[in-house]
Design a protein around this motif. Structure first.
Motif: not given
Length: 152
Positions: A54, A58-59, A61, A76, A83-86, A88-90
């Protein structure tokens, strides 16, 4: 022997091979997603591996195919990786590509959000709109799956 016990040594070897590559240019984000998805599919929970992937993907995605986005969200959920950044990106990537998702991808993404207790508002709004626009072409099984996933 269960599927999990038969496949665990293989996945341990795969994980050992991929772990040093996480975060390098030697492996694509979609390949990492495939590994954590496959582990989740056979019931092998590896939250630490999922978290490492993740952090690395994440960047990437926004550039991924809808299948990769939906698969990572499902993985996930199955690995209990929050994993918060992932996430959000997803959610943002799924919102942008909702019209390109199959009904199965839509249902899986919605189920994953519910399983993780994630709101995923951008994605769920776009997926819902796309699903409603396609209802006349979606089969009964897919409609039921979508309805069940959004009810979660």
């Amino acid at each position: 022997a269960s599927m999990e016990s038969r496949s665990e040594p293989v996945f341990d070897a795969v994980a050992a091979r991929f772990e040093p590559l996480i975060g390098t240019d030697d492996v694509q984000a979609s390949e990492l997603v495939s590994v954590v998805w496959a582990m989740a599919k056979v019931g092998l929970r590896r939250p630490a591996l999922c978290a490492a992937v993740a952090g690395a993907v994440h960047e990437a995605m926004p550039e991924q195919a809808p299948r990769v986005i939906a698969s990572m969200m499902w993985a996930c959920a199955k690995h209990a990786c929050g994993h918060r950044p992932l996430l959000t990106a997803l959610s943002l990537a799924a919102a942008q590509k909702a019209d390109d998702m199959t009904p199965d991808m839509m249902a899986g993404f919605a189920w994953s959000c519910a399983s993780l207790q994630e709101r995923c508002a951008p994605a769920l709004g776009a997926i819902s709109a796309s699903a409603r626009a396609r209802m006349s072409t979606v089969g009964g099984d897919h409609m039921a799956s979508l309805a069940w996933s959004f009810a979660k």
